[in-house]
Design a protein around this motif. Structure first.
Motif, PDB file in Angstrom:
ATOM      1  N   LEU A  53      72.654  -6.890 -15.233  1.00  0.00           N
ATOM      2  CA  LEU A  53      72.863  -5.375 -15.588  1.00  0.00           C
ATOM      3  C   LEU A  53      71.600  -4.511 -15.931  1.00  0.00           C
ATOM      4  CD1 LEU A  53      76.360  -5.190 -16.770  1.00  0.00           C
ATOM      5  CD2 LEU A  53      75.609  -4.356 -14.352  1.00  0.00           C
ATOM      6  N   ALA A  54      70.837  -5.270 -16.869  1.00  0.00           N
ATOM      7  CA  ALA A  54      69.751  -4.657 -17.561  1.00  0.00           C
ATOM      8  C   ALA A  54      68.618  -4.435 -16.355  1.00  0.00           C
ATOM      9  CB  ALA A  54      69.109  -5.729 -18.478  1.00  0.00           C
ATOM     10  N   ASN A  55      68.629  -5.374 -15.491  1.00  0.00           N
ATOM     11  CA  ASN A  55      67.562  -5.335 -14.275  1.00  0.00           C
ATOM     12  C   ASN A  55      67.842  -4.153 -13.437  1.00  0.00           C
ATOM     13  OD1 ASN A  55      65.394  -6.452 -12.895  1.00  0.00           O
ATOM     14  ND2 ASN A  55      66.685  -6.921 -11.152  1.00  0.00           N
ATOM     15  N   VAL A  56      69.179  -4.044 -13.121  1.00  0.00           N
ATOM     16  CA  VAL A  56      69.576  -2.830 -12.379  1.00  0.00           C
ATOM     17  C   VAL A  56      69.396  -1.505 -12.945  1.00  0.00           C
ATOM     18  CG1 VAL A  56      71.756  -1.417 -11.514  1.00  0.00           C
ATOM     19  CG2 VAL A  56      71.566  -3.820 -11.156  1.00  0.00           C
ATOM     20  N   ILE A  57      69.664  -1.543 -14.193  1.00  0.00           N
ATOM     21  CA  ILE A  57      69.504  -0.353 -15.196  1.00  0.00           C
ATOM     22  C   ILE A  57      68.053   0.022 -15.220  1.00  0.00           C
ATOM     23  CG2 ILE A  57      70.069   0.885 -17.494  1.00  0.00           C
ATOM     24  CD1 ILE A  57      72.729  -1.126 -17.411  1.00  0.00           C
ATOM     25  N   SER A  58      67.301  -0.853 -15.443  1.00  0.00           N
ATOM     26  CA  SER A  58      65.842  -0.481 -15.698  1.00  0.00           C
ATOM     27  C   SER A  58      65.010  -0.256 -14.276  1.00  0.00           C
ATOM     28  CB  SER A  58      65.415  -1.594 -16.640  1.00  0.00           C
ATOM     29  OG  SER A  58      66.105  -1.508 -17.766  1.00  0.00           O
ATOM     30  N   HIS A  59      65.367  -1.121 -13.278  1.00  0.00           N
ATOM     31  CA  HIS A  59      64.317  -1.215 -12.494  1.00  0.00           C
ATOM     32  C   HIS A  59      64.813  -1.013 -10.989  1.00  0.00           C
ATOM     33  CE1 HIS A  59      62.003  -3.214 -15.381  1.00  0.00           C
ATOM     34  NE2 HIS A  59      62.764  -4.311 -15.662  1.00  0.00           N
ATOM     35  N   SER A  60      66.138  -0.845 -10.749  1.00  0.00           N
ATOM     36  CA  SER A  60      66.723  -0.694  -9.477  1.00  0.00           C
ATOM     37  C   SER A  60      66.443   0.744  -8.781  1.00  0.00           C
ATOM     38  CB  SER A  60      68.357  -1.060  -9.454  1.00  0.00           C
ATOM     39  OG  SER A  60      69.076  -0.129  -9.874  1.00  0.00           O
ATOM     40  N   GLY A  61      66.290   1.779  -9.827  1.00  0.00           N
ATOM     41  CA  GLY A  61      66.146   2.923  -9.182  1.00  0.00           C
ATOM     42  C   GLY A  61      67.596   3.831  -9.327  1.00  0.00           C
ATOM     43  N   VAL A  62      68.498   2.986  -9.829  1.00  0.00           N
ATOM     44  CA  VAL A  62      70.236   3.700  -9.333  1.00  0.00           C
ATOM     45  C   VAL A  62      70.044   4.765 -10.692  1.00  0.00           C
ATOM     46  CG1 VAL A  62      72.473   3.195  -9.680  1.00  0.00           C
ATOM     47  CG2 VAL A  62      70.982   1.764  -8.572  1.00  0.00           C
ATOM     48  N   GLY A  91      70.843   0.184  -5.628  1.00  0.00           N
ATOM     49  CA  GLY A  91      69.402   0.292  -5.892  1.00  0.00           C
ATOM     50  C   GLY A  91      68.533  -0.127  -4.564  1.00  0.00           C
ATOM     51  N   SER A  92      67.223  -0.057  -4.858  1.00  0.00           N
ATOM     52  CA  SER A  92      66.333  -0.606  -3.901  1.00  0.00           C
ATOM     53  C   SER A  92      66.447  -2.086  -3.808  1.00  0.00           C
ATOM     54  CB  SER A  92      64.797  -0.453  -4.457  1.00  0.00           C
ATOM     55  OG  SER A  92      64.706  -0.916  -5.824  1.00  0.00           O
ATOM     56  N   PRO A  93      66.351  -2.568  -2.593  1.00  0.00           N
ATOM     57  CA  PRO A  93      66.542  -4.042  -2.046  1.00  0.00           C
ATOM     58  C   PRO A  93      65.778  -4.974  -3.157  1.00  0.00           C
ATOM     59  CG  PRO A  93      66.166  -2.712  -0.110  1.00  0.00           C
ATOM     60  CD  PRO A  93      65.838  -1.682  -1.256  1.00  0.00           C
ATOM     61  N   PHE A  94      66.563  -5.551  -3.673  1.00  0.00           N
ATOM     62  CA  PHE A  94      65.867  -6.851  -4.551  1.00  0.00           C
ATOM     63  C   PHE A  94      66.629  -7.996  -4.749  1.00  0.00           C
ATOM     64  CE2 PHE A  94      65.157  -8.667  -9.234  1.00  0.00           C
ATOM     65  CZ  PHE A  94      63.904  -9.069  -8.872  1.00  0.00           C
ATOM     66  N   ASP A  95      65.951  -9.146  -4.057  1.00  0.00           N
ATOM     67  CA  ASP A  95      66.564 -10.621  -3.921  1.00  0.00           C
ATOM     68  C   ASP A  95      65.920 -10.966  -5.262  1.00  0.00           C
ATOM     69  OD1 ASP A  95      67.724 -12.995  -3.619  1.00  0.00           O
ATOM     70  OD2 ASP A  95      66.872 -13.093  -1.646  1.00  0.00           O
ATOM     71  N   GLY A 117      64.258 -11.856 -18.301  1.00  0.00           N
ATOM     72  CA  GLY A 117      65.734 -11.830 -17.971  1.00  0.00           C
ATOM     73  C   GLY A 117      66.123 -12.731 -17.094  1.00  0.00           C
ATOM     74  N   LEU A 118      65.176 -12.784 -16.176  1.00  0.00           N
ATOM     75  CA  LEU A 118      65.287 -13.802 -14.802  1.00  0.00           C
ATOM     76  C   LEU A 118      65.499 -15.212 -15.391  1.00  0.00           C
ATOM     77  CD1 LEU A 118      65.413 -14.108 -11.946  1.00  0.00           C
ATOM     78  CD2 LEU A 118      63.218 -13.866 -11.708  1.00  0.00           C
ATOM     79  N   LEU A 119      64.585 -15.472 -16.095  1.00  0.00           N
ATOM     80  CA  LEU A 119      64.463 -16.812 -16.639  1.00  0.00           C
ATOM     81  C   LEU A 119      65.925 -17.276 -17.357  1.00  0.00           C
ATOM     82  CD1 LEU A 119      62.921 -19.495 -17.456  1.00  0.00           C
ATOM     83  CD2 LEU A 119      61.982 -18.328 -19.300  1.00  0.00           C
TER      84      LEU A 119
ATOM     85  N   VAL B  51      73.719 -13.464 -35.387  1.00  0.00           N
ATOM     86  CA  VAL B  51      73.645 -12.780 -34.349  1.00  0.00           C
ATOM     87  C   VAL B  51      74.663 -13.604 -33.053  1.00  0.00           C
ATOM     88  CG1 VAL B  51      72.039 -12.529 -32.409  1.00  0.00           C
ATOM     89  CG2 VAL B  51      71.578 -11.876 -34.855  1.00  0.00           C
ATOM     90  N   SER B  52      75.524 -12.663 -32.482  1.00  0.00           N
ATOM     91  CA  SER B  52      76.571 -13.521 -31.713  1.00  0.00           C
ATOM     92  C   SER B  52      76.024 -13.339 -30.450  1.00  0.00           C
ATOM     93  CB  SER B  52      78.013 -12.503 -31.822  1.00  0.00           C
ATOM     94  OG  SER B  52      77.755 -11.357 -31.466  1.00  0.00           O
ATOM     95  N   PHE B  53      75.100 -12.697 -30.209  1.00  0.00           N
ATOM     96  CA  PHE B  53      74.613 -12.682 -28.466  1.00  0.00           C
ATOM     97  C   PHE B  53      73.061 -12.064 -28.445  1.00  0.00           C
ATOM     98  CE2 PHE B  53      73.960 -10.149 -24.591  1.00  0.00           C
ATOM     99  CZ  PHE B  53      74.559 -10.768 -23.524  1.00  0.00           C
ATOM    100  N   LEU B  54      72.205 -12.761 -27.983  1.00  0.00           N
ATOM    101  CA  LEU B  54      70.834 -12.466 -27.829  1.00  0.00           C
ATOM    102  C   LEU B  54      70.567 -12.212 -26.392  1.00  0.00           C
ATOM    103  CD1 LEU B  54      68.180 -12.224 -29.469  1.00  0.00           C
ATOM    104  CD2 LEU B  54      67.797 -14.593 -29.332  1.00  0.00           C
ATOM    105  N   ALA B  55      70.127 -11.200 -26.205  1.00  0.00           N
ATOM    106  CA  ALA B  55      69.736 -10.862 -24.821  1.00  0.00           C
ATOM    107  C   ALA B  55      68.018 -10.562 -24.688  1.00  0.00           C
ATOM    108  CB  ALA B  55      70.370  -9.393 -23.998  1.00  0.00           C
ATOM    109  N   SER B  56      67.693 -10.635 -23.636  1.00  0.00           N
ATOM    110  CA  SER B  56      66.005 -10.554 -23.322  1.00  0.00           C
ATOM    111  C   SER B  56      65.520  -9.286 -24.148  1.00  0.00           C
ATOM    112  CB  SER B  56      65.710 -10.389 -21.932  1.00  0.00           C
ATOM    113  OG  SER B  56      66.289  -9.327 -21.256  1.00  0.00           O
TER     114      SER B  56
END
Lengths: 149, 114
Positions: A53-62, A91-95, A117-119, B51-56
């Protein structure tokens, strides 16, 4: 090959806004509990869902006023179980399955604090698929666990 | 989401963070975290045991402040206690190789004073 025994689902629609990730996490925990997903597996999916979701919100353009659809599917097989959370966005296509994870830095001074995030998704899930359907990204992230003995 | 600090002597500060370090949680504490952490020659132990949850995004805040601290001749260390999920996230992302991570506080304190 394992035979399907049962499949159950739950859905939620949220806005593409950072404040909405808590609602998504609450839904995942509640639905996962109702569908008998063990807490350790919900925890793995929780981290994966947040990062996706962080990726969608920050990078997808939605834009924040548009929606993102979520679905949790739980499948109970003969020899184990699996739970998949699917994130559908316009959002923009992203695989994400084909994106490269960045190399880990060796020194703090060289560390780029972004792009982890991906890692984190890859290290917490057992499988990940992406499809582009009707102008939407559909990312499914799956965790698996064995029958308790 | 909570963040508090305690000074241990003149140059060592313990910053305790609690709750979910997700997008809203990190945004809530980001300014206070930077203000508490970054100062000339300061040694900081960031306590993540609650901390119960650690995000990027939470990791990004930690790295950003650790770098700022290092550039001012300070040092950051992480205390995770028995918080296995946070320790796993820090290990998986390689953050434990950039910022020393400890399971017991006394070892972190000794390393901070070295």
């Amino acid at each position: 090959m394992a035979r399907w025994q049962a499949r159950t689902s739950s859905t939620l629609t949220i806005f593409a806004d950072g404040a909405e990730v808590r609602r998504a996490a609450d839904w995942l925990e509640r639905s996962g509990c109702d569908l008998e997903v063990p807490p350790a597996q919900i925890e793995r999916l929780d981290l994966c869902l947040h990062e996706a979701l962080a990726n969608v919100i920050s990078h997808s353009g939605v834009p924040p006023h548009e929606t993102v659809s979520l679905r949790l599917d739980v499948r109970h097989l003969q020899d184990g179980h699996e739970a998949s959370v699917t994130i559908m966005d316009s959002g923009s296509p992203f695989d994400v399955t084909k994106a490269k994870s960045k190399a880990a830095p060796v020194k703090l001074a060289d560390a780029d604090p972004g792009g982890l995030g991906l890692l984190m998704i890859r290290s917490n899930c057992d499988a990940m698929t992406h499809a582009r359907r009707n102008g939407h990204n559909e990312l499914s992230i799956t965790v698996r666990w064995l029958n308790a003995h | 989401m909570g963040i508090t600090f305690e000074d241990i002597g003149s140059q060592l500060r313990r910053i305790e963070i609690s709750g979910r370090l997700d997008i809203p949680g990190t945004e809530e504490i980001a300014i206070r975290f930077a203000a508490m952490a970054v100062a000339d020659q300061r040694k900081v132990i960031v306590d993540l045991t609650q901390v119960s949850f650690l995000a990027s995004i939470g990791i990004r805040a930690i790295i950003t402040n650790a770098k700022a601290l290092q550039s001012r001749n300070g040092k950051m260390l992480l205390h995770v206690g028995d918080n296995a999920s946070v320790a796993k996230t820090l290990t998986t992302t390689g953050v434990d190789t950039l910022i020393p991570m400890f399971t017991d506080f006394s070892s972190a304190e000794r390393a901070a004073r070295d």
